[in-house]
Design a protein around this motif. Structure first.
Motif, PDB file in Angstrom:
ATOM      1  N   VAL A  10       3.075  -0.220   0.682  1.00 28.04           N
ATOM      2  CA  VAL A  10       3.271   1.132   1.120  1.00 28.04           C
ATOM      3  C   VAL A  10       1.899   1.612   1.796  1.00 28.04           C
ATOM      4  CG1 VAL A  10       3.917   3.437   0.240  1.00 28.04           C
ATOM      5  CG2 VAL A  10       4.891   1.459  -0.849  1.00 28.04           C
ATOM      6  N   GLY A  11       2.207   2.476   2.710  1.00 26.19           N
ATOM      7  CA  GLY A  11       0.813   3.043   3.307  1.00 26.19           C
ATOM      8  C   GLY A  11       0.181   2.368   4.247  1.00 26.19           C
ATOM      9  N   THR A  13       0.188   1.586   7.335  1.00 27.43           N
ATOM     10  CA  THR A  13      -0.134   2.205   8.472  1.00 27.43           C
ATOM     11  C   THR A  13      -1.293   3.240   8.468  1.00 27.43           C
ATOM     12  OG1 THR A  13       1.536   3.829   8.386  1.00 27.43           O
ATOM     13  CG2 THR A  13       2.088   2.060   9.641  1.00 27.43           C
ATOM     14  N   ARG A  39       7.440   4.641   7.625  1.00 21.93           N
ATOM     15  CA  ARG A  39       8.697   5.502   8.063  1.00 21.93           C
ATOM     16  C   ARG A  39       8.768   5.392   9.435  1.00 21.93           C
ATOM     17  NH1 ARG A  39       6.068  10.847   5.730  1.00 21.93           N
ATOM     18  NH2 ARG A  39       4.359   9.559   6.621  1.00 21.93           N
ATOM     19  N   CYS A  59      10.966   2.090   5.376  1.00 27.03           N
ATOM     20  CA  CYS A  59      10.721   2.707   4.066  1.00 27.03           C
ATOM     21  C   CYS A  59      10.479   4.153   4.070  1.00 27.03           C
ATOM     22  CB  CYS A  59       9.981   1.665   3.478  1.00 27.03           C
ATOM     23  SG  CYS A  59       9.550   2.350   1.606  1.00 27.03           S
ATOM     24  N   THR A  61       9.538   6.653   0.921  1.00 23.64           N
ATOM     25  CA  THR A  61       9.349   6.882  -0.459  1.00 23.64           C
ATOM     26  C   THR A  61      10.011   7.877  -1.207  1.00 23.64           C
ATOM     27  OG1 THR A  61       7.317   7.549  -0.302  1.00 23.64           O
ATOM     28  CG2 THR A  61       7.338   5.243  -0.805  1.00 23.64           C
ATOM     29  N   VAL A  80       1.198   3.717  -3.007  1.00 18.81           N
ATOM     30  CA  VAL A  80       0.402   4.931  -2.577  1.00 18.81           C
ATOM     31  C   VAL A  80       0.981   6.250  -2.267  1.00 18.81           C
ATOM     32  CG1 VAL A  80      -0.209   3.989  -0.442  1.00 18.81           C
ATOM     33  CG2 VAL A  80      -1.883   5.708  -1.519  1.00 18.81           C
ATOM     34  N   ASN A  82       0.743  10.113  -0.409  1.00 23.35           N
ATOM     35  CA  ASN A  82      -0.377  10.917   0.355  1.00 23.35           C
ATOM     36  C   ASN A  82      -0.009  12.321   0.048  1.00 23.35           C
ATOM     37  OD1 ASN A  82      -2.065  11.813   1.952  1.00 23.35           O
ATOM     38  ND2 ASN A  82      -0.778  11.330   3.828  1.00 23.35           N
ATOM     39  N   TRP A  84      -1.980  14.745   0.728  1.00 19.25           N
ATOM     40  CA  TRP A  84      -2.475  15.666   1.646  1.00 19.25           C
ATOM     41  C   TRP A  84      -1.629  16.070   2.796  1.00 19.25           C
ATOM     42  CZ3 TRP A  84      -5.897  18.238  -0.441  1.00 19.25           C
ATOM     43  CH2 TRP A  84      -6.814  17.846  -1.401  1.00 19.25           C
ATOM     44  N   GLU A  85      -0.401  15.146   2.657  1.00 19.27           N
ATOM     45  CA  GLU A  85       0.698  15.304   3.810  1.00 19.27           C
ATOM     46  C   GLU A  85       1.539  16.622   3.635  1.00 19.27           C
ATOM     47  OE1 GLU A  85       2.680  11.916   5.460  1.00 19.27           O
ATOM     48  OE2 GLU A  85       4.619  12.943   5.248  1.00 19.27           O
ATOM     49  N   LEU A 116      -5.415   8.286  -9.844  1.00 15.38           N
ATOM     50  CA  LEU A 116      -6.669   9.005 -10.066  1.00 15.38           C
ATOM     51  C   LEU A 116      -6.388   9.571 -11.386  1.00 15.38           C
ATOM     52  CD1 LEU A 116      -7.322  10.646  -6.637  1.00 15.38           C
ATOM     53  CD2 LEU A 116      -8.806   8.985  -7.665  1.00 15.38           C
ATOM     54  N   LYS A 145      -1.263  12.084  -9.593  1.00 11.13           N
ATOM     55  CA  LYS A 145      -1.406  10.347  -9.792  1.00 11.13           C
ATOM     56  C   LYS A 145      -1.515   9.849 -11.365  1.00 11.13           C
ATOM     57  CE  LYS A 145      -3.178  10.022  -5.015  1.00 11.13           C
ATOM     58  NZ  LYS A 145      -3.427  11.680  -4.633  1.00 11.13           N
ATOM     59  N   THR A 164      -9.310   4.676  -7.570  1.00 10.27           N
ATOM     60  CA  THR A 164      -9.972   4.707  -6.302  1.00 10.27           C
ATOM     61  C   THR A 164     -11.139   5.850  -6.430  1.00 10.27           C
ATOM     62  OG1 THR A 164      -8.466   6.297  -5.443  1.00 10.27           O
ATOM     63  CG2 THR A 164      -7.680   4.061  -5.052  1.00 10.27           C
ATOM     64  N   TYR A 167     -13.646   8.521  -0.662  1.00  4.72           N
ATOM     65  CA  TYR A 167     -14.003   7.707   0.749  1.00  4.72           C
ATOM     66  C   TYR A 167     -15.193   8.221   1.335  1.00  4.72           C
ATOM     67  CZ  TYR A 167      -8.768   7.312   0.906  1.00  4.72           C
ATOM     68  OH  TYR A 167      -7.304   7.126   0.471  1.00  4.72           O
TER      69      TYR A 167
HETATM   70  N1  LIG Z   1     -10.044  10.915   0.999  1.00  5.60           N
HETATM   71  C1  LIG Z   1     -10.312  10.526  -0.220  1.00  5.60           C
HETATM   72  O1  LIG Z   1     -11.695  10.566  -0.400  1.00  5.60           O
HETATM   73  C2  LIG Z   1      -9.316   9.917  -1.273  1.00  5.60           C
HETATM   74  C3  LIG Z   1      -9.999   9.142  -2.450  1.00  5.60           C
HETATM   75  C4  LIG Z   1      -8.942   8.799  -3.032  1.00  5.60           C
HETATM   76  C5  LIG Z   1      -7.878   8.935  -3.287  1.00  5.60           C
HETATM   77  N2  LIG Z   1      -7.225   9.317  -2.136  1.00  5.60           N
HETATM   78  C6  LIG Z   1      -5.942   9.507  -1.892  1.00  5.60           C
HETATM   79  O2  LIG Z   1      -5.499   8.849  -0.942  1.00  5.60           O
HETATM   80  C7  LIG Z   1      -4.091   9.120  -0.500  1.00  5.60           C
HETATM   81  C8  LIG Z   1      -3.651   9.009   0.822  1.00  5.60           C
HETATM   82  O3  LIG Z   1      -3.821   7.496   1.108  1.00  5.60           O
HETATM   83  P1  LIG Z   1      -4.409   7.008   2.701  1.00  5.60           P
HETATM   84  O4  LIG Z   1      -5.930   7.570   2.897  1.00  5.60           O
HETATM   85  O5  LIG Z   1      -4.433   5.542   2.768  1.00  5.60           O
HETATM   86  O6  LIG Z   1      -3.523   7.992   3.551  1.00  5.60           O
HETATM   87  P2  LIG Z   1      -3.466   7.824   5.139  1.00  5.60           P
HETATM   88  O7  LIG Z   1      -4.370   7.225   5.850  1.00  5.60           O
HETATM   89  O8  LIG Z   1      -3.426   9.415   5.464  1.00  5.60           O
HETATM   90  O9  LIG Z   1      -1.867   7.417   5.407  1.00  5.60           O
HETATM   91  C9  LIG Z   1      -0.970   7.587   4.827  1.00  5.60           C
HETATM   92  C10 LIG Z   1       0.035   6.645   4.691  1.00  5.60           C
HETATM   93  O10 LIG Z   1       1.228   6.683   3.633  1.00  5.60           O
HETATM   94  C11 LIG Z   1       2.328   6.569   4.348  1.00  5.60           C
HETATM   95  N3  LIG Z   1       3.312   7.564   3.781  1.00  5.60           N
HETATM   96  C12 LIG Z   1       3.118   8.798   3.585  1.00  5.60           C
HETATM   97  N4  LIG Z   1       4.310   9.474   3.118  1.00  5.60           N
HETATM   98  C13 LIG Z   1       5.269   8.494   3.083  1.00  5.60           C
HETATM   99  C14 LIG Z   1       6.857   8.300   2.759  1.00  5.60           C
HETATM  100  N5  LIG Z   1       7.407   9.266   2.394  1.00  5.60           N
HETATM  101  N6  LIG Z   1       7.165   6.957   2.940  1.00  5.60           N
HETATM  102  C15 LIG Z   1       6.576   6.001   3.391  1.00  5.60           C
HETATM  103  N7  LIG Z   1       5.365   5.991   3.822  1.00  5.60           N
HETATM  104  C16 LIG Z   1       4.465   7.244   3.631  1.00  5.60           C
HETATM  105  C17 LIG Z   1       2.234   6.768   5.941  1.00  5.60           C
HETATM  106  O11 LIG Z   1       2.908   5.861   6.572  1.00  5.60           O
HETATM  107  P3  LIG Z   1       3.922   6.249   7.862  1.00  5.60           P
HETATM  108  O12 LIG Z   1       3.319   7.570   8.424  1.00  5.60           O
HETATM  109  O13 LIG Z   1       3.615   5.230   8.447  1.00  5.60           O
HETATM  110  O14 LIG Z   1       5.296   6.405   7.311  1.00  5.60           O
HETATM  111  C18 LIG Z   1       0.689   6.186   6.068  1.00  5.60           C
HETATM  112  O15 LIG Z   1       0.533   4.753   6.176  1.00  5.60           O
HETATM  113  C19 LIG Z   1      -3.915  10.714  -0.972  1.00  5.60           C
HETATM  114  O16 LIG Z   1      -2.944  10.860  -1.973  1.00  5.60           O
HETATM  115  C20 LIG Z   1      -5.196  10.911  -1.777  1.00  5.60           C
HETATM  116  O17 LIG Z   1      -5.466  11.791  -2.544  1.00  5.60           O
HETATM  117  C21 LIG Z   1      -8.105   9.943  -1.071  1.00  5.60           C
END
Ligand SMILES: NC(=O)c1ccc[n+]([C@@H]2O[C@H](COP(=O)([O-])OP(=O)(O)OC[C@H]3O[C@@H](n4cnc5c(N)ncnc54)[C@H](OP(=O)(O)O)[C@@H]3O)[C@@H](O)[C@H]2O)c1
Length: 316
Positions: A10-11, A13, A39, A59, A61, A80, A82, A84-85, A116, A145, A164, A167
């Motif tokens: 998952v995630g 991309t 998606r 997929c 989620t 995982v 997201n 922030w979406e 977290l 989380k 985690t 970043y």
């Molecule tokens: N920034 C930080 O320092 C930090 C640190 C620790 C944890 N985090 C956590 O990391 C998370 C975000 O992870 P990331 O940074 O890897 O995100 P990202 O780079 O913004 O990418 C989000 C991914 O989630 C997928 N996605 C989102 N909603 C979806 C759904 N309904 N179904 C299927 N796929 C879905 C998207 O896929 P598609 O758009 O291709 O479908 C994309 O691949 C957040 O929840 C945040 O709290 C962030």
């Protein structure tokens, strides 16, 4: 040759899942295959993964049945959400429920849940050191989380909860790059006092997850914590100054000032830094650099991350 074990990512991309998909694809003889879930199977990111050898599967989620289909036949899954979406903990919890239930129903051998802390275990809602947000959270993007750890546990899916870290890529993509402060000096701004902030190159999160899958069932039923290095704001500013060739300082604003910055999520992040500050011994202790390097020998230090990304850090 034995068939490769499929990891449904998952995630894939995005940042975390992308790191895992690329780690699997880079290790042609590792015995694992990457199934990239998205998606938008026609997006450029999905196409790039397909070109690198991933199986790309649609997929969402939010849709329980689509997760079940996407997990079918896999050995493992990386899960995982997201936050922030959409800024909705309820939605994260529902997505976690769909992923945990699908992993159990499809008989997966190993699931990693990217998690977290539920900070309410340390700071109950009655604790007024920080405001309660949305009526029931202290750090919404953490608490949901952490609460979902229990959803995975209750589902019976064989899960490793992976804590985690911040970043370092936030300095590039999340608006945290150095900006001139009131005194005109360039500053990175976050409230941590002189305490250490565990950080990581986001690509390493996926590489560490790959290390967890490679160790078989060793961490099933356990929580592991990862980070690349633990540094104070002043230490990070000094390293950034050296890498960028200009003076950058750490602007250690009070928690309330950070919470009042007004951008979406400012209160959530202000509370997050206060949690990391006030419970620093616990927070740092739960994330071991040495263990992360065992999982992922390529683990970057902050200096090594800066050497790769310094030209992409927006300054000013
Ligand atoms: N920034 C930080 O320092 C930090 C640190 C620790 C944890 N985090 C956590 O990391 C998370 C975000 O992870 P990331 O940074 O890897 O995100 P990202 O780079 O913004 O990418 C989000 C991914 O989630 C997928 N996605 C989102 N909603 C979806 C759904 N309904 N179904 C299927 N796929 C879905 C998207 O896929 P598609 O758009 O291709 O479908 C994309 O691949 C957040 O929840 C945040 O709290 C962030």
């Amino acid at each position: 040759m034995a068939e490769k074990k499929i990891i449904a990512v998952v995630g894939a991309t995005g940042a975390q899942g992308g790191g895992l998909a690329r780690a699997i694809l880079a290790d042609g003889t590792g015995g694992f295959a990457a199934r990239a879930l998205t998606r938008k199977p026609d997006s450029d990111a999905a196409k790039a993964l397909r070109q690198q050898g991933a199986e790309v599967v649609a997929c969402d989620t939010d849709d329980a049945e689509s997760v079940r289909k996407a997990f079918r036949g896999a050995h493992g899954a990386y899960c995982v959400t997201n936050y922030w979406e959409h800024y909705s903990v309820d939605r994260e919890l529902a997505q976690a429920k769909h992923m945990a239930a699908a992993a159990k129903a499809e008989g997966l051998a190993h699931v990693i849940w990217s998690t977290l802390e539920d900070t309410r275990k340390w700071v109950p809602l009655s604790d007024n050191r920080m405001p309660t947000l949305f009526g029931k959270y202290k750090v919404p993007h953490f608490d949901g989380k952490g609460e979902a750890d229990g959803i995975f546990k209750a589902s019976g899916a064989p899960t490793t909860c992976m804590l985690t870290s911040f970043y370092w890529d936030n300095f590039v993509f999340f608006g945290m790059g150095p900006k001139p402060g009131p005194d005109g000096r360039l500053a990175i701004t976050f409230p941590m006092g002189g305490r250490k902030l565990p950080g990581i190159a986001v690509e390493d999160i996926g590489r560490c997850a790959y290390g967890v899958f490679r160790r078989g069932g060793e961490f099933v039923g356990k929580t592991v914590g990862i980070c690349g290095e633990q540094l104070t704001g002043a230490e990070m500013a000094a390293k950034m100054s050296k890498a960028l060739g200009k003076e950058i300082v750490h602007n250690d604003v009070p928690f309330d000032v950070f919470r009042g910055f007004g951008f979406p999520g400012a209160e959530d992040l202000g509370n997050m830094f206060q949690f990391k500050h006030d419970f620093n011994d616990y927070y740092c202790g739960a994330r071991s650099v040495a263990f992360s390097r065992q999982l992922n020998p390529e683990l970057l230090t902050f200096d090594a991350w800066l050497a790769k990304f310094k030209d992409r850090i927006p300054v000013g």
